[in-house]
Every structure is written in C-alpha cells, then in structure tokens.
Design an enzyme around this catalytic site. Structure first.
Site, PDB file in Angstrom:
ATOM      1  N   GLY A  33       0.841  -1.194   0.000  1.00 22.43           N
ATOM      2  CA  GLY A  33       0.000   0.000   0.000  1.00 22.43           C
ATOM      3  C   GLY A  33       0.874   1.241   0.000  1.00 22.43           C
ATOM      4  O   GLY A  33       2.090   1.161   0.241  1.00 22.43           O
ATOM      5  N   GLN A  72       2.907  10.129   1.794  1.00 19.11           N
ATOM      6  CA  GLN A  72       4.227   9.480   1.847  1.00 19.11           C
ATOM      7  C   GLN A  72       5.114   9.906   0.676  1.00 19.11           C
ATOM      8  O   GLN A  72       6.330   9.703   0.724  1.00 19.11           O
ATOM      9  CB  GLN A  72       4.085   7.955   1.846  1.00 19.11           C
ATOM     10  N   CYS A  83       5.847  -0.210   7.500  1.00 23.52           N
ATOM     11  CA  CYS A  83       5.516   1.031   6.794  1.00 23.52           C
ATOM     12  C   CYS A  83       6.740   1.445   5.995  1.00 23.52           C
ATOM     13  O   CYS A  83       7.857   1.445   6.531  1.00 23.52           O
ATOM     14  CB  CYS A  83       5.148   2.132   7.791  1.00 23.52           C
ATOM     15  N   LEU A  84       6.530   1.802   4.739  1.00 25.91           N
ATOM     16  CA  LEU A  84       7.666   2.209   3.897  1.00 25.91           C
ATOM     17  C   LEU A  84       8.285   3.509   4.402  1.00 25.91           C
ATOM     18  O   LEU A  84       9.431   3.809   4.080  1.00 25.91           O
ATOM     19  CB  LEU A  84       7.205   2.344   2.440  1.00 25.91           C
ATOM     20  N   HIS A 105      -4.466   1.219   7.489  1.00 25.46           N
ATOM     21  CA  HIS A 105      -3.119   1.794   7.674  1.00 25.46           C
ATOM     22  C   HIS A 105      -2.933   2.985   6.725  1.00 25.46           C
ATOM     23  O   HIS A 105      -2.449   4.049   7.132  1.00 25.46           O
ATOM     24  CB  HIS A 105      -2.087   0.695   7.396  1.00 25.46           C
ATOM     25  N   GLU A 106      -3.339   2.810   5.450  1.00 32.05           N
ATOM     26  CA  GLU A 106      -3.167   3.898   4.464  1.00 32.05           C
ATOM     27  C   GLU A 106      -4.078   5.076   4.803  1.00 32.05           C
ATOM     28  O   GLU A 106      -3.687   6.240   4.655  1.00 32.05           O
ATOM     29  CB  GLU A 106      -3.428   3.400   3.039  1.00 32.05           C
ATOM     30  N   HIS A 143      -2.602   7.362   7.280  1.00 36.37           N
ATOM     31  CA  HIS A 143      -1.638   8.325   6.720  1.00 36.37           C
ATOM     32  C   HIS A 143      -2.341   9.621   6.303  1.00 36.37           C
ATOM     33  O   HIS A 143      -1.765  10.703   6.392  1.00 36.37           O
ATOM     34  CB  HIS A 143      -0.943   7.738   5.488  1.00 36.37           C
TER      35      HIS A 143
HETATM   36  O1  K1U Z   1       1.975   2.496   4.027  1.00 38.09           O
HETATM   37  C1  K1U Z   1       2.998   1.898   3.730  1.00 38.09           C
HETATM   38  O2  K1U Z   1       4.085   2.351   3.991  1.00 38.09           O
HETATM   39  C2  K1U Z   1       2.934   0.577   3.027  1.00 38.09           C
HETATM   40  C3  K1U Z   1       2.944  -0.588   3.993  1.00 38.09           C
HETATM   41  C4  K1U Z   1       1.538  -1.114   4.123  1.00 38.09           C
HETATM   42  C5  K1U Z   1       1.285  -2.102   5.208  1.00 38.09           C
HETATM   43  C6  K1U Z   1       2.113  -3.168   5.462  1.00 38.09           C
HETATM   44  C7  K1U Z   1       1.813  -4.076   6.472  1.00 38.09           C
HETATM   45  C8  K1U Z   1       0.663  -3.912   7.198  1.00 38.09           C
HETATM   46  C9  K1U Z   1      -0.150  -2.824   6.955  1.00 38.09           C
HETATM   47  C10 K1U Z   1       0.151  -1.930   5.957  1.00 38.09           C
HETATM   48  C11 K1U Z   1       3.874  -1.639   3.415  1.00 38.09           C
HETATM   49  O3  K1U Z   1       3.625  -2.206   2.425  1.00 38.09           O
HETATM   50  S1  K1U Z   1       5.321  -1.927   4.272  1.00 38.09           S
HETATM   51  C12 K1U Z   1       6.004  -3.361   3.527  1.00 38.09           C
HETATM   52  C13 K1U Z   1       5.528  -4.541   4.264  1.00 38.09           C
HETATM   53  O4  K1U Z   1       5.572  -4.524   5.479  1.00 38.09           O
HETATM   54  C14 K1U Z   1       4.985  -5.712   3.580  1.00 38.09           C
HETATM   55  C15 K1U Z   1       5.263  -5.972   2.280  1.00 38.09           C
HETATM   56  C16 K1U Z   1       4.716  -7.100   1.678  1.00 38.09           C
HETATM   57  C17 K1U Z   1       3.923  -7.954   2.389  1.00 38.09           C
HETATM   58  C18 K1U Z   1       3.646  -7.687   3.714  1.00 38.09           C
HETATM   59  C19 K1U Z   1       4.188  -6.574   4.316  1.00 38.09           C
HETATM   60 ZN    ZN Z   2       2.654   3.359   6.038  1.00 36.22          ZN
END
Ligand code: K1U
Ligand code: ZN
Length: 174
Positions: free
Chosen positions: A46, A51, A94-95, A136-137, A140
């Site tokens: 996401g 961001q 979270c990225l 989560h998004e 933000h």
């Molecule tokens: O908002 C963001 O920074 C994106 C975030 C979204 C998210 C991840 C995990 C739980 C809730 C929301 C990410 O994608 S971080 C990368 C990550 O943790 C992930 C990537 C692939 C599969 C699972 C997690």
């Molecule tokens: Zn995030």
C-alpha cells in the site's frame, strides 16, 4: 509512469491531514499510477499520497502475492462506512518507517466508500490483510503512523533509530 521518493519519518509532511480531492481528473489519475509504480518498486502492499509529499486523500493498495495476478486498487477520498466489532492485533510495517514493525489492533473487516480512477463512487468490503492495509493507508491521510498506535516508549525508540540512521547516511566519508 514514474517512481517517486518516499518520505521517511520523522518528517512534518507525514503529520499533516490530507485534503479531499474534488474529482479524479488526469492529474490525480497520474498520481495514482505513479504511486502504484512506487509501491511495487518498494515491495509494498500500500501507499498513501502524503508518503510521496502530496497532501491529498489518495491511497493505492495491492495485497496480491508475488505468484498471483496483480489486483491494484486506487482510492480517492476513502471513508469507512462500516467496521466489524471484531478487533485483532496484526504485525504492521511502513515504507516511511523502514525495517520497523509492531502489532497494531484494528477491526478485522471494513466497508469503504471511495472514488475510483474513473471518478466513479464505489464501495468495497475488505477483511484480513486488505482491511488492515486500507486502514493503515487511511491513517496516513490523517497524519497518523502505525507507531502512533503503540506505547510512547516503543514509538520513541523507533523514531530515534530512524533519526540516527538518517544522520549516519548523511555523514560524508573522510
Ligand atoms: O503504508 C505503507 O508504507 C505501506 C505498507 C503497508 C502495510 C504493510 C503491512 C501492514 C499494513 C500496511 C507496506 O507495504 S510496508 C512493507 C511490508 O511490510 C509488507 C510488504 C509485503 C507484504 C507484507 C508486508
Ligand atoms: Zn505506512
């Protein structure tokens, strides 16, 4: 399409309440596509417009696994119109908080109303990881990060580590 730089916390641009879009026009569609490209390039599931430094109520999500066909979702002005009473803790990343994770409690299922990339009003019912990622998004868009759901002690440890890694990355080698 273009990949955009992702803002890393702590940063005041991640703490701002994003503004609703009036309509999804070519500019917003381009933002959605650039955000999807940025999200895929960063192996995320996401991404929210703040961001990438854009204070608009736009998010993108794709929770398809690597071996599945992509299922990109582009959402403008998302609103939760129903949430389950069932609440569960799940691990979140979270990225904007790279390499940090924590358990966050959220409703397991939600119904979300939004405007899609063709400027049509739509609703989806999401559960599990999709519901978690959309919530989560949407956080933000309110200037809320997953660390705002955990104890101040754990939050400050994570934020201090991020400040330290930023300083180390900025140091010029002698
Ligand atoms: O908002 C963001 O920074 C994106 C975030 C979204 C998210 C991840 C995990 C739980 C809730 C929301 C990410 O994608 S971080 C990368 C990550 O943790 C992930 C990537 C692939 C599969 C699972 C997690
Ligand atoms: Zn995030």
């Amino acid at each position: 399409m273009a990949t955009l730089p992702i803002i890393i916390a702590p940063d005041p641009r991640l703490k701002v309440k994003a503004k609703a879009v009036e309509r999804v026009d070519g500019e917003v569609r381009q933002l959605m596509d650039d955000m999807l490209e940025t999200m895929y390039a960063s192996n995320g599931i996401g991404l929210a417009a703040p961001q990438v430094g854009v204070a608009k109520r736009v998010i993108v999500v794709d929770v398809a696994r690597e071996n599945e066909k992509p299922r990109p979702l582009r959402l403008a002005n998302p609103e939760i119109v129903w949430a389950s009473d069932d609440i569960q803790p799940r691990n979140e990343g979270c990225l904007s908080l790279p390499e940090h994770y924590a358990e966050v409690e959220r409703p397991v299922a939600v119904r979300v109303r939004y405007i899609d990339h063709e400027n049509e009003i739509r609703e989806i019912e999401a559960e599990g990881v999709l519901a978690q990622c959309i919530q989560h998004e949407m956080d933000h868009l309110e200037g809320v990060l997953f660390v705002d759901h955990i104890s101040a002690l754990k939050r400050n440890i994570i934020l201090r580590k991020l400040v330290k890694s930023r300083k180390l990355a900025q140091e010029v080698p002698a």
